[in-house]
Design a protein around this motif. Structure first.
Motif, PDB file in Angstrom:
ATOM      1  N   LEU A 300      47.457   2.000  81.883  1.00  0.00           N
ATOM      2  CA  LEU A 300      47.163   3.194  82.674  1.00  0.00           C
ATOM      3  C   LEU A 300      45.907   3.892  82.163  1.00  0.00           C
ATOM      4  O   LEU A 300      45.106   4.404  82.959  1.00  0.00           O
ATOM      5  N   SER A 301      45.718   3.916  80.855  1.00  0.00           N
ATOM      6  CA  SER A 301      44.538   4.571  80.279  1.00  0.00           C
ATOM      7  C   SER A 301      43.241   3.928  80.770  1.00  0.00           C
ATOM      8  O   SER A 301      42.225   4.613  80.924  1.00  0.00           O
ATOM      9  N   LEU A 302      43.264   2.632  81.018  1.00  0.00           N
ATOM     10  CA  LEU A 302      42.065   1.944  81.508  1.00  0.00           C
ATOM     11  C   LEU A 302      41.670   2.410  82.903  1.00  0.00           C
ATOM     12  O   LEU A 302      40.511   2.244  83.310  1.00  0.00           O
ATOM     13  N   LEU A 303      42.612   3.002  83.646  1.00  0.00           N
ATOM     14  CA  LEU A 303      42.283   3.491  84.990  1.00  0.00           C
ATOM     15  C   LEU A 303      41.422   4.751  84.934  1.00  0.00           C
ATOM     16  O   LEU A 303      40.879   5.181  85.960  1.00  0.00           O
ATOM     17  N   TRP A 304      41.303   5.360  83.763  1.00  0.00           N
ATOM     18  CA  TRP A 304      40.367   6.475  83.598  1.00  0.00           C
ATOM     19  C   TRP A 304      38.924   6.006  83.739  1.00  0.00           C
ATOM     20  O   TRP A 304      38.053   6.766  84.141  1.00  0.00           O
ATOM     21  N   ILE A 305      38.685   4.750  83.356  1.00  0.00           N
ATOM     22  CA  ILE A 305      37.328   4.187  83.441  1.00  0.00           C
ATOM     23  C   ILE A 305      37.110   3.735  84.881  1.00  0.00           C
ATOM     24  O   ILE A 305      37.577   2.681  85.293  1.00  0.00           O
ATOM     25  N   GLN A 306      36.412   4.511  85.640  1.00  0.00           N
ATOM     26  CA  GLN A 306      36.298   4.240  87.073  1.00  0.00           C
ATOM     27  C   GLN A 306      35.240   3.172  87.353  1.00  0.00           C
ATOM     28  O   GLN A 306      34.217   3.405  88.011  1.00  0.00           O
ATOM     29  N   GLN A 307      35.528   2.002  86.808  1.00  0.00           N
ATOM     30  CA  GLN A 307      34.735   0.810  87.072  1.00  0.00           C
ATOM     31  C   GLN A 307      35.703  -0.283  87.510  1.00  0.00           C
ATOM     32  O   GLN A 307      36.809  -0.386  86.975  1.00  0.00           O
ATOM     33  N   LEU A 308      35.281  -1.105  88.454  1.00  0.00           N
ATOM     34  CA  LEU A 308      36.195  -2.036  89.098  1.00  0.00           C
ATOM     35  C   LEU A 308      36.852  -2.996  88.112  1.00  0.00           C
ATOM     36  O   LEU A 308      38.055  -3.257  88.207  1.00  0.00           O
ATOM     37  N   VAL A 309      36.075  -3.524  87.164  1.00  0.00           N
ATOM     38  CA  VAL A 309      36.632  -4.478  86.197  1.00  0.00           C
ATOM     39  C   VAL A 309      37.721  -3.812  85.358  1.00  0.00           C
ATOM     40  O   VAL A 309      38.797  -4.376  85.137  1.00  0.00           O
ATOM     41  N   ALA A 310      37.439  -2.580  84.889  1.00  0.00           N
ATOM     42  CA  ALA A 310      38.421  -1.858  84.072  1.00  0.00           C
ATOM     43  C   ALA A 310      39.686  -1.565  84.880  1.00  0.00           C
ATOM     44  O   ALA A 310      40.804  -1.665  84.355  1.00  0.00           O
ATOM     45  N   ILE A 311      39.531  -1.223  86.158  1.00  0.00           N
ATOM     46  CA  ILE A 311      40.686  -0.937  87.008  1.00  0.00           C
ATOM     47  C   ILE A 311      41.528  -2.186  87.215  1.00  0.00           C
ATOM     48  O   ILE A 311      42.760  -2.138  87.147  1.00  0.00           O
TER      49      ILE A 311
END
Length: 408
Positions: A300-311
């Motif tokens: 869930l924390s990675l969804l803070w990074i609003q980049q497609l790969v991170a999402i």
């Protein structure tokens, strides 16, 4: 007589295959219909001129109906033959899904979705009990895993199909077609499902059943697992409710057909259930539950990074971990329930869908008013509460075991 590949005749083998296939189809139908509108919230906003939190009620009313139905069938399921109850539920829910495609008022859509969720609870309330009674113990694990796989694949395929179909012909087209396919699956189920041979109807009074539920709700281990179910499921549904809104926004501008692919992440959920189920033969379920909830927080924390790969990576980790946590929490409930398994698991599903309904809608208000980063932050707090609850459950169990050892 139940099936065993070593000693039973071929007609028993055929019966097992029919049960396995029918229960797989029922899982496909139930979860394709239950979360039909989840990827189409933006379409509902435009069609009915409502805001995002209001549109999410199209999902929440279905799960509220499911929770209400599970509570009802916790008292009344034994009054029906299980295969007939499941068959009626599949056919009725399909007709309601088809009817929803003709609705022009949002309130009527919510009413129909509630009724659909209530109808679908007739399958969830008795499916595992039917399998446990009708399938030999040597293959019960296979039968249940296929049923749960049908649930997951149904949820995934329903979401993907509704996203693509609504993009091509509107949400009404998607609802009508999924309803028709579900009606066909229900018809096949009714024609092919073997009649129950081992359905022992226990006559418990309402007072006895209420007392049994009070005892379960008075046990800390059950309360904590129920809380974890509500918090983790509410978080999971919130992410999948609103992630498509972010991906369709100007920040990403992804078309419908690409957004539909996020629901393919459910495949990682199937893997999560299988991996954790295998590891639970070697490690304590409580430890695996804690690890799964911690992994959910990381994803869930990675969804803070609003980049497609991170999402994409974050969503994959998050989905894998959610199904792992759900598998372990439900197993812990089953382990501790003893002869009250039906009541204990019914309450578990009740909290599970209540969390989906309430948090799935309330977090939409947070997203609308405060934006994506605050939305993810609130979800992370909810998951950390679930994680803390899991540690407290282990501490309680260790304390109880030490007291028992001291008394002996």
């Amino acid at each position: 007589m139940k099936y065993s590949s070593a000693i039973h005749p071929s007609d028993e083998v055929k019966k097992f295959h029919r049960i396995r296939n029918c229960m797989f189809l029922s899982g496909l139908s139930v979860f394709a219909q239950l979360y039909l509108f989840q990827p189409m919230l933006s379409d509902l906003c435009r069609s009915f001129q409502v805001d995002l939190p209001t549109s999410s009620l199209a999902v929440s009313t279905s799960t509220i109906g499911m929770a209400t139905g599970l509570l009802f069938f916790a008292f009344k399921a034994d009054a029906f033959r299980r295969e007939k109850l499941m068959g009626m539920a599949l056919l009725l829910s399909s007709l309601l899904t088809i009817a929803s495609s003709f609705i022009t008022g949002f309130m009527w859509l919510l009413v129909i979705n509630f009724m659909k969720g209530f109808a679908l609870s007739g399958v969830s309330a008795v499916a595992l009990a039917y399998l446990t009674d009708e399938v030999d113990r040597s293959v019960i694990g296979l039968a249940i895993s296929l049923y749960l796989s049908g649930n997951t694949i149904g949820g995934m395929s329903g979401r993907v199909a509704s996203t693509l179909l609504s993009g091509w012909g509107g949400w009404q087209y998607a609802a009508a077609l999924i309803g028709l396919v579900s009606l066909l699956l229900g018809y096949i189920f009714v024609r092919k499902i073997p009649a129950s041979q081992h359905n022992i109807r226990r006559k418990l009074s309402v007072r006895q059943q209420v007392n049994q539920m009070k005892i379960l709700l008075g046990q800390p281990v059950f309360l904590r697992m129920y809380g974890i179910a509500a918090l983790s499921m509410g978080t999971f549904v919130s992410v999948y409710n609103y992630l498509s809104i972010l991906l369709e926004s100007p920040s990403f501008g992804l078309p419908h057909q690409w957004v539909a692919m996020i629901f393919m992440m459910y495949i990682t959920g199937v893997a999560g259930s299988i991996v954790t189920g295998t590891l639970s033969d070697r490690y304590r379920p409580e430890v695996l539950l804690q690890a799964s909830l911690l992994l959910m927080c990381i994803g869930l924390s990675l969804l803070w990074i609003q980049q497609l790969v991170a999402i994409i990576v974050g969503l994959g980790i998050f989905t894998f971990a959610f199904f792992s946590a759900h598998t372990m929490a439900s197993r812990i409930v089953s382990i501790h329930a003893g002869e009250a398994k039906s009541s204990a698991t019914s309450i578990y599903w009740l909290f599970y869908y209540a969390g989906s309904s309430l948090l799935g809608s309330l977090t939409g208000i947070i997203l609308s008013q405060y934006g994506w980063n605050i939305f993810v932050g609130v979800l992370l707090i909810l998951l950390m509460m679930a994680l803390a609850t899991s540690f407290h459950a282990v501490y309680y169990r260790m304390s109880w075991a030490l007291k028992k050892l001291h008394r002996s």
